[in-house]
Design a protein around this motif. Structure first.
Motif, mmCIF file in Angstrom:
data_model
loop_
_atom_site.group_PDB
_atom_site.id
_atom_site.type_symbol
_atom_site.label_atom_id
_atom_site.label_comp_id
_atom_site.label_asym_id
_atom_site.label_seq_id
_atom_site.Cartn_x
_atom_site.Cartn_y
_atom_site.Cartn_z
ATOM 1 N N GLY A 104 3.358 11.052 23.515
ATOM 2 C CA GLY A 104 2.695 11.962 22.508
ATOM 3 C C GLY A 104 2.496 11.213 21.132
ATOM 4 N N ARG A 105 2.689 9.838 21.155
ATOM 5 C CA ARG A 105 2.533 9.154 19.890
ATOM 6 C C ARG A 105 1.227 8.588 19.615
ATOM 7 N NH1 ARG A 105 4.244 9.083 15.068
ATOM 8 N NH2 ARG A 105 2.074 8.995 14.838
ATOM 9 N N HIS A 106 0.528 9.061 18.687
ATOM 10 C CA HIS A 106 -0.549 8.439 18.064
ATOM 11 C C HIS A 106 -0.495 7.057 17.621
ATOM 12 C CE1 HIS A 106 -4.744 7.848 15.902
ATOM 13 N NE2 HIS A 106 -5.124 7.739 16.891
ATOM 14 N N ILE A 107 -1.279 5.878 18.265
ATOM 15 C CA ILE A 107 -1.111 4.561 17.743
ATOM 16 C C ILE A 107 -2.253 4.179 16.958
ATOM 17 C CG2 ILE A 107 -0.659 2.144 18.695
ATOM 18 C CD1 ILE A 107 1.616 4.155 19.297
ATOM 19 N N HIS A 108 -1.699 3.517 15.718
ATOM 20 C CA HIS A 108 -2.925 3.008 14.902
ATOM 21 C C HIS A 108 -2.125 2.022 14.082
ATOM 22 C CE1 HIS A 108 -1.193 6.935 13.483
ATOM 23 N NE2 HIS A 108 -0.898 6.415 12.070
ATOM 24 N N ASP A 109 -2.728 1.383 13.154
ATOM 25 C CA ASP A 109 -2.116 0.386 12.137
ATOM 26 C C ASP A 109 -1.369 1.161 11.167
ATOM 27 O OD1 ASP A 109 -3.628 -1.799 13.340
ATOM 28 O OD2 ASP A 109 -4.997 -1.694 11.916
ATOM 29 N N MET A 110 -0.664 0.675 10.555
ATOM 30 C CA MET A 110 0.199 1.089 9.453
ATOM 31 C C MET A 110 -0.016 0.082 8.238
ATOM 32 S SD MET A 110 1.593 4.155 10.035
ATOM 33 C CE MET A 110 3.012 4.440 9.018
ATOM 34 N N TYR A 111 0.340 0.555 7.074
ATOM 35 C CA TYR A 111 0.086 -0.624 6.001
ATOM 36 C C TYR A 111 1.267 -0.439 5.092
ATOM 37 C CZ TYR A 111 -4.668 0.291 7.474
ATOM 38 O OH TYR A 111 -5.624 0.334 8.277
ATOM 39 N N LEU A 112 1.287 -1.830 4.443
ATOM 40 C CA LEU A 112 2.601 -1.816 3.395
ATOM 41 C C LEU A 112 1.953 -2.115 2.077
ATOM 42 C CD1 LEU A 112 5.723 -2.292 2.890
ATOM 43 C CD2 LEU A 112 5.258 -4.655 2.948
ATOM 44 N N PHE A 113 2.073 -1.001 1.341
ATOM 45 C CA PHE A 113 1.319 -0.910 0.035
ATOM 46 C C PHE A 113 2.426 -1.192 -1.195
ATOM 47 C CE2 PHE A 113 -1.401 1.804 2.357
ATOM 48 C CZ PHE A 113 -2.474 1.340 2.220
#
Length: 401
Positions: free
Chosen positions: A352-361
């Motif tokens: 059930g986990r949607h997978i996409h990029d994450m960002y360090l801001f």
């Protein structure tokens, strides 16, 4: 002539009946925090985002009638689950979206499974939704505690922040975020020297901050969110904690928090998010629409996730022609690749986990900001393949092996 007219009327009646038979009706409940510490980061903006997704999908032209209801769970699992049961049992709601507050979300997760409906969580953080508590009826869209811990925790330890003290919201979300970040800190050679737990939505963090200050830890990890994070950072500034040599790690920070703090106070904070309004032309266009409809506020990653999750849900409804069987709809959501203007292309895993990029801001200095809501600079893009917990490590019962 009468025979011709009769045939025409009959044909028209049959065509109308066929069109009515083909029309699909779904009802979506936006269950959120409308009045408390998470209202700015979700709340009315999440309702707007869900409705915008239906409009952009062109549901009506595709023969899908979409209705919306909204509710305020007041950050209480019993109230949230009570609303969900009423929606599913008497108001014929097919899907619930958003649900900031992990305690409420875990309760909704079970009710949704029991009623065989759909839950698309954008607001909750706990990674348990795709771990031990995963169900075939839930999709976790935007972010989770594992992604936050591995993004922020790893970056901070690798730049010298190797001793940590946690100031934690005392409920499911805070506990999960503290647990996941502690694991990352220790795995990367750091040490947790202490922790303290604060009640949700407390106005006074002074006693907790004094304990953090006395610990001499290099990093004070804030395992809280929304209004609690804002108040903690403001009060830490009054205590001179950062001026005294310790640093704050905002483990869950939203653009609305930075706005409330102001750049003078928030500058230099490093944190992990799934989305930012200024990433590209499509996200900027969405933010402009959102701002015009929401009193000048800009959207958070939670509101962006509500939009994207609702859009993908409607694609699954178009494919299945019915919202009645929640498990079947979620299975179709997992089968279809995801693609939307805000998160781009992605997938939904078996857990059930949607997978996409994450960002360090990093929050900009006041002099670096070029205008209203121009608050972030990107330190790193965390690729989708690395951003979330490996599926084998989650202990989700839906995953074989």
């Amino acid at each position: 002539m009468k025979k011709f007219l009769g045939a025409s009327v009959l044909a028209l009646a049959l065509a109308t009946a066929s069109a009515q038979a083909q029309q699909v009706s779904v009802k979506i409940g936006v269950l959120t925090d409308m009045s408390s510490l998470y209202a700015d980061l979700s709340g009315p903006g999440s309702l707007w985002a869900a409705k915008a997704a239906a409009e952009d999908f062109g549901a009506e032209k595709k023969g899908i009638k979409v209705e919306f209801v909204s509710g305020d769970h007041q950050n209480k699992p019993d109230i949230g689950s009570g609303i969900a049961r009423q929606w599913f049992d008497t108001e014929k709601v097919d899907a619930i979206v958003d649900v900031p507050n992990s305690g409420v979300a875990l309760a909704i997760n079970q009710v949704t499974r029991d009623k065989n409906k759909v839950f698309i969580g954008s607001g909750p953080a706990t990674a348990d939704l795709t771990g031990a508590q995963c169900t075939p009826n839930t999709v976790h869209w935007t972010y989770d505690t594992w992604a936050l811990a591995n993004g922020t925790g790893k970056a901070v330890v690798k730049t010298g922040g190797n001793t940590w003290f946690f100031l934690t919201a005392d409920y499911a979300f805070g506990h999960a975020l503290e647990r996941d970040t502690s694991a990352v800190v220790e795995a990367n050679g750091g040490k947790v020297v202490g922790k303290v737990r604060a009640p949700l939505n407390t106005p006074d963090f002074s006693s907790f901050l004094l304990q953090a200050q006395a610990s001499k830890a290099k990093i004070i990890g804030l395992a809280n969110a929304g209004g609690d994070t804002v108040n903690t950072i403001k009060q830490a500034s009054e205590f001179g904690i950062v001026a005294g040599g310790q640093n704050l790690a905002g483990l869950l920070l939203f653009i609305t928090d930075v706005h409330a703090l102001g750049l003078q106070t928030a500058q230099g904070l490093i944190f992990t998010e799934a989305w930012y309004w200024d990433l590209n032309d499509q996200s900027r266009a969405f933010a402009k629409r959102f701002s015009a409809a929401n009193g000048g506020k800009y959207p958070t990653m939670v509101q962006a996730g509500v939009y994207a999750g609702t859009l993908h849900y409607l694609k699954a409804i178009e494919a299945t022609k019915s919202g009645a069987d929640g498990k079947a709809v979620v299975a179709k959501m997992k089968e279809l690749p995801t693609e939307d203007p805000l998160f781009g292309k992605g997938t939904i895993r078996a857990d059930g986990r949607h997978i996409h990029d994450m960002y360090l801001f990093e929050v900009k200095k006041p002099a670096e900001s070029k205008g209203p809501w121009d608050y972030y600079k990107t330190r790193a893009t965390i690729p989708a393949a690395e951003a979330f917990r490996p599926i084998a490590d989650g202990k989700c019962p839906l995953v074989s092996g």
